[in-house]
Design a protein around this motif. Structure first.
Motif, PDB file in Angstrom:
ATOM      1  N   PHE A  20     139.652 133.560 -16.442  1.00  0.00           N
ATOM      2  CA  PHE A  20     140.610 134.243 -15.568  1.00  0.00           C
ATOM      3  C   PHE A  20     140.079 134.327 -14.139  1.00  0.00           C
ATOM      4  O   PHE A  20     140.801 134.028 -13.177  1.00  0.00           O
ATOM      5  CB  PHE A  20     140.880 135.647 -16.122  1.00  0.00           C
ATOM      6  N   ALA A  21     138.817 134.732 -13.984  1.00  0.00           N
ATOM      7  CA  ALA A  21     138.222 134.879 -12.655  1.00  0.00           C
ATOM      8  C   ALA A  21     138.139 133.542 -11.931  1.00  0.00           C
ATOM      9  O   ALA A  21     138.451 133.451 -10.735  1.00  0.00           O
ATOM     10  CB  ALA A  21     136.836 135.514 -12.772  1.00  0.00           C
ATOM     11  N   VAL A  22     137.729 132.497 -12.640  1.00  0.00           N
ATOM     12  CA  VAL A  22     137.596 131.175 -12.019  1.00  0.00           C
ATOM     13  C   VAL A  22     138.959 130.650 -11.571  1.00  0.00           C
ATOM     14  O   VAL A  22     139.105 130.116 -10.462  1.00  0.00           O
ATOM     15  CB  VAL A  22     136.920 130.185 -12.991  1.00  0.00           C
ATOM     16  N   LEU A  23     139.972 130.796 -12.418  1.00  0.00           N
ATOM     17  CA  LEU A  23     141.311 130.334 -12.060  1.00  0.00           C
ATOM     18  C   LEU A  23     141.838 131.076 -10.831  1.00  0.00           C
ATOM     19  O   LEU A  23     142.370 130.462  -9.901  1.00  0.00           O
ATOM     20  CB  LEU A  23     142.266 130.517 -13.239  1.00  0.00           C
ATOM     21  N   CYS A  24     141.680 132.400 -10.816  1.00  0.00           N
ATOM     22  CA  CYS A  24     142.139 133.185  -9.663  1.00  0.00           C
ATOM     23  C   CYS A  24     141.381 132.793  -8.404  1.00  0.00           C
ATOM     24  O   CYS A  24     141.967 132.693  -7.309  1.00  0.00           O
ATOM     25  CB  CYS A  24     141.952 134.681  -9.937  1.00  0.00           C
ATOM     26  N   PHE A  25     140.078 132.553  -8.549  1.00  0.00           N
ATOM     27  CA  PHE A  25     139.259 132.201  -7.401  1.00  0.00           C
ATOM     28  C   PHE A  25     139.663 130.848  -6.828  1.00  0.00           C
ATOM     29  O   PHE A  25     139.789 130.681  -5.608  1.00  0.00           O
ATOM     30  CB  PHE A  25     137.784 132.183  -7.800  1.00  0.00           C
ATOM     31  N   LEU A  26     139.895 129.881  -7.697  1.00  0.00           N
ATOM     32  CA  LEU A  26     140.296 128.552  -7.230  1.00  0.00           C
ATOM     33  C   LEU A  26     141.674 128.581  -6.589  1.00  0.00           C
ATOM     34  O   LEU A  26     141.939 127.845  -5.625  1.00  0.00           O
ATOM     35  CB  LEU A  26     140.275 127.566  -8.403  1.00  0.00           C
ATOM     36  N   ILE A  27     142.555 129.418  -7.104  1.00  0.00           N
ATOM     37  CA  ILE A  27     143.870 129.561  -6.480  1.00  0.00           C
ATOM     38  C   ILE A  27     143.717 130.115  -5.063  1.00  0.00           C
ATOM     39  O   ILE A  27     144.343 129.644  -4.115  1.00  0.00           O
ATOM     40  CB  ILE A  27     144.772 130.478  -7.330  1.00  0.00           C
ATOM     41  N   ALA A  28     142.835 131.131  -4.919  1.00  0.00           N
ATOM     42  CA  ALA A  28     142.610 131.720  -3.597  1.00  0.00           C
ATOM     43  C   ALA A  28     142.003 130.713  -2.632  1.00  0.00           C
ATOM     44  O   ALA A  28     142.328 130.710  -1.439  1.00  0.00           O
ATOM     45  CB  ALA A  28     141.705 132.944  -3.721  1.00  0.00           C
ATOM     46  N   VAL A  29     141.126 129.849  -3.131  1.00  0.00           N
ATOM     47  CA  VAL A  29     140.506 128.834  -2.280  1.00  0.00           C
ATOM     48  C   VAL A  29     141.536 127.837  -1.780  1.00  0.00           C
ATOM     49  O   VAL A  29     141.452 127.343  -0.647  1.00  0.00           O
ATOM     50  CB  VAL A  29     139.383 128.099  -3.047  1.00  0.00           C
TER      51      VAL A  29
END
Length: 380
Positions: free
Chosen positions: A279-288
């Motif tokens: 979940f954290a990685v997906l959200c982080f990549l979306i933000a990037v």
């Protein structure tokens, strides 16, 4: 002045909101203050008693609430850790700068510790006469600095002050291949150590998470990791589909086998660290990969973002206070939908209240910060 990134400000706001929602499901939210109906065991999560106490059926809302509980809490913390790695990896951070960060953390803890004490006194005054057997006083000065709800700030402060200078010694020697291998190794170590393979030392485990996320965020930052929006959306949909299919099948098997509500646990569904990390990685990549337009909206998000520390400290204790008021409206008789609506609305209110309180914290800190700058200038 360092230029801020609006997309990461938005990610911080999203992460703290996730954490607030998660803490509504925590086992120490209503049970410390409110007498539960006889069928609910105080030693367990009331949340699971509530959503699983419908024999013979699996509600869609219970699946959504399970997703929130399994992802939002730890996932929100991992997002904050990855943001730290994204901005600090490969960048020099002086000793005075580290002292300033830690001083800000300590001041925030002290300021909100006083706020929490006032709230505790309100609870004591308002609720104790109604049920003096169920109220457990939580006013405890050491808890300002060592309570479980302060663990993130403790780990963050120790990481900035002690761990980060050590990691900086090896950053320039990492190649891209070695960096990626290190990230994978740290994920594997954290996965194993989450429950079984190291002593149950809470802060030590969280420090492992922080180091892992620091290198993950640093890898994405240094090597400009980008994923096309279509692929990222596809990966997100695949994960959501896999999670809810597996979750529904597990829940259905429990319902058909007539398991009691107390036998439910999301630990039986998927390892919580894995869920939170994905979940954290997906959200982080979306933000990037997103770009927020500059303007009034980005300014508002930035203002909210700088108050996340204060909101983080403020909200935890006030959730219990919210349940005291909700008790006046017989919250334990609410439906699943009513309880979920309460969680969302109360999270928004706590977010706003925490932001307003933190404005006063930041204004009062300016004087303290000026005195600290003078002291550091003299020391140099």
């Amino acid at each position: 002045m360092k230029k801020r990134k609006p997309n990461f400000d938005l990610l911080r706001v999203f992460a703290i909101f996730c954490i607030i929602i998660f803490h509504h499901f925590s086992k120490n939210t209503p049970t410390l203050f409110i007498t539960l109906p006889a069928e609910y065991d105080k030693s367990t999560h009331f949340f699971y008693d509530l959503i699983n106490n419908i024999p013979g059926s699996v509600s869609k809302l219970s699946l959504v609430m399970d997703f929130c509980y399994g992802h939002f809490g730890n996932g929100g913390n991992l997002i904050f850790m990855m943001i730290t790695g994204y901005f600090l990896f490969g960048r020099e951070i002086s000793f005075p700068k580290r002292i300033r960060i830690v001083a800000n953390i300590l001041y925030a803890i002290l300021f909100h510790g006083i706020v929490r004490t006032v709230i505790d006194l309100i609870i004591l005054y308002v609720y104790l006469p109604l049920s003096n057997e169920t109220y457990h006083p939580i006013f405890n000065l050491p808890n300002w600095f060592s309570g479980d709800n302060m663990w993130y700030l403790q780990v963050y402060g120790l990481f900035i002050l002690i761990v980060l200078p050590i990691l900086k010694l090896f950053e320039n020697k990492l190649t891209q291949k070695n960096h990626l291998c290190l990230v994978i190794a740290l994920i594997f170590i954290n996965f194993l150590s989450y429950r079984k393979y190291i002593p149950n030392v809470w802060l030590s485990t969280k420090m492992e998470h922080f180091i892992m996320c620091y290198y993950m965020g640093g890898y994405i930052s240094r090597y400009k990791v980008r994923i096309r929006s279509k692929k990222l959306a596809l990966y997100t949909l695949i994960y959501l589909a896999a999670y809810f299919i597996f979750e529904y099948s597990w829940r259905y098997s429990c319902v058909t086998s007539f398991k009691k509500p107390l036998q439910y646990s999301y630990l039986d569904v998927m390892q919580p660290f894995v869920c939170a990390l994905i979940f954290a990685v997906l959200c982080f990549l979306i933000a990037v990969n997103i770009k927020m337009p500059s303007g009034v909206l980005s300014k508002a998000v930035e203002s909210l973002s700088v108050s996340t520390i204060g909101i983080y400290i403020f909200h935890y204790n006030c959730i219990s206070l919210s349940f005291l008021f909700a008790d006046k409206f017989w919250w334990h008789d609410w439906s699943q939908k009513g309880y979920f609506i309460f969680i969302i609305l109360n999270s928004i209110l706590l977010f706003i209240a925490g932001y307003v309180i933190d404005l006063f914290r930041r204004l009062s800190y300016k004087r303290f910060e000026t005195a600290l700058d003078d002291m550091l200038a003299r020391a140099q």
